[in-house]
Design a protein around this motif. Sequence first.
Motif, mmCIF file in Angstrom:
data_model
loop_
_atom_site.group_PDB
_atom_site.id
_atom_site.type_symbol
_atom_site.label_atom_id
_atom_site.label_comp_id
_atom_site.label_asym_id
_atom_site.label_seq_id
_atom_site.Cartn_x
_atom_site.Cartn_y
_atom_site.Cartn_z
ATOM 1 N N SER A 316 26.451 -35.384 -109.947
ATOM 2 C CA SER A 316 27.643 -36.007 -109.370
ATOM 3 C C SER A 316 28.841 -35.448 -110.122
ATOM 4 O O SER A 316 29.133 -35.853 -111.248
ATOM 5 C CB SER A 316 27.585 -37.538 -109.500
ATOM 6 N N SER A 317 29.546 -34.491 -109.489
ATOM 7 C CA SER A 317 30.602 -33.792 -110.218
ATOM 8 C C SER A 317 31.566 -33.114 -109.255
ATOM 9 O O SER A 317 31.326 -33.055 -108.048
ATOM 10 C CB SER A 317 29.979 -32.741 -111.156
ATOM 11 N N PHE A 318 32.652 -32.607 -109.846
ATOM 12 C CA PHE A 318 33.630 -31.843 -109.079
ATOM 13 C C PHE A 318 33.026 -30.492 -108.703
ATOM 14 O O PHE A 318 32.365 -29.836 -109.506
ATOM 15 C CB PHE A 318 34.893 -31.659 -109.920
ATOM 16 N N GLU A 319 33.294 -30.035 -107.462
ATOM 17 C CA GLU A 319 32.690 -28.811 -106.971
ATOM 18 C C GLU A 319 33.695 -27.669 -106.898
ATOM 19 O O GLU A 319 33.489 -26.622 -107.508
ATOM 20 C CB GLU A 319 32.081 -29.060 -105.587
ATOM 21 N N SER A 320 34.796 -27.857 -106.149
ATOM 22 C CA SER A 320 35.717 -26.732 -105.958
ATOM 23 C C SER A 320 37.027 -27.222 -105.357
ATOM 24 O O SER A 320 37.147 -28.366 -104.893
ATOM 25 C CB SER A 320 35.092 -25.676 -105.032
#
Length: 392
Positions: A316-320
Motif C-alpha cells: 500500500s504505497s504511492f505509485e506515480s
Amino acid sequence: MSTTNTTAAKAPIFDADDVQGQVQDLYVASEVWLHTHWLQILIAFATGAVIVVALHGLRKLGERLCGKHIAGGTPLRRGWGMIVGRAVTRTSNFFIVMLAAKLVVGYAGAPSQVATTVNFLWTVASVFQAAIWARELILGAIEHRTSSEHYSGEALLSAMGLIRLLVTVALFAVALVVVLDNLGVNVTGLIAGLGVGGIAIGLAAQGIFGDLFAALAIIFDRPFRRGDKISYGTTSGVIESIGLKSTRIRAFTGELRVISNKQLLDKEIQNTSVRDHIRIQFTIGAAYETPPDTLARIPAMLREIAEGEGGKVARSSFESFGASSLDFVLQFDIPGDDWATAHPMRDRVMVSIMTRFAAEGIVIPYPTQTTYTAAPDGTLVMPYAVADRPAS
C-alpha cells in the motif's frame, strides 16, 4: 591326372544315440550319487522341504496382506502393502521348488550333470519369476496412482488392458532373451529383429503411444487431477476426466473441451486449484489539489480498509505521478482459491475506499479535456464565465 571328389559327411542335427548316451550317463551318475551321499541327500531334502514350506507360508502371508485391503468383497484404495502382497502371491510353485533345489544341491555333493540341470532350471525359473514380480509392481504402482489421485476410472480402466499387454510383452521378451543367452544361443539377431519390429510399430502408432506415455506422465508427475481448475493458452476450465488418449476440460464458459494428452503437456499449465490465496490489486488516483498531509495518510487508509475486510496487505504505497492524478497502489491477498469469496470482498473494499475518500474530502479525478474556441474577430472564447474586472 585324376581328380578325386570327396563329399564330406554332414553331422546330423539331432543324434538320438548321443541324447540316449547323455541320459544314460545322468542315470548312472545319479545312482552312484544316491549310494555314496545318501545321508547328505536326506539332509538336503529335509532342508529343501523346510524352504518350500517357508516360501509357501510367505505366499500365504501375501494373500492375507491383500485380504486386509478388501472390505465386503470390494477392494479398498490400493496401497503399497497390497501391491507387494499381490506380487508375492504370484510366486510360482516351480520357482519355489527350484530355489530350494538350488540352495541344497551344493551341500548334497550332486554330480556335475545334476548340478548343471538344476542351474539351468533355476535360471529359467528365476528370470521368468522376476518378470512376473516386475509386472505386478509396475501395474500396481499405476493402479495406486490412478486410485489415490482420483483420476477418471472408466477411461483409465480401459487403458489398463493395453498397459498390461505392453508391460507383459516387454518384460517377457527381455526374460526370453536372457534365458536364451544363458543357454548359449546367439541372441544378437533376435535382439536386432525385436528392435526393428519395435521401431516399426512405434513409428506406425507414435501418436497413440505419445498420448499413452503422456497419460502416464500425468499420473506419476501429477501436474493436475480430476476436479482441478487449470488454465492453458487462452483456455480455463475444470478437469473432468483424464483418459488414455485425451483429457476433457469443462470450460468456465460451459463448453466441454477435449485436448490430447501430449498436446496439453506441451503447453504451460497454470493449476489455480493449488494456490493458497488470491491477490487483488487496485490503482487509486487522488487529485493534485489534495493537501500533502492528506496524501501522506492515504497508504495507511488503504491498508486499514483492506485489513478490516480480512485481507492480508502486500503493498500500500504511492505509485506515480499520473496525467490527471497522483496514483496509489493497493495489493492485498484473500486466503483460499475461491473466487466466489474473493469477489464480494473485493467489492466491499472498493466501496469502503470510495466512502472513506468522500469522508476525507479526497477527490478521485478522471481524465478531463478543456476545449477553447475563437470568435470571428480572432479573440479567444473562454469555456467558462469570466468575471468583469472593476473599473480602475
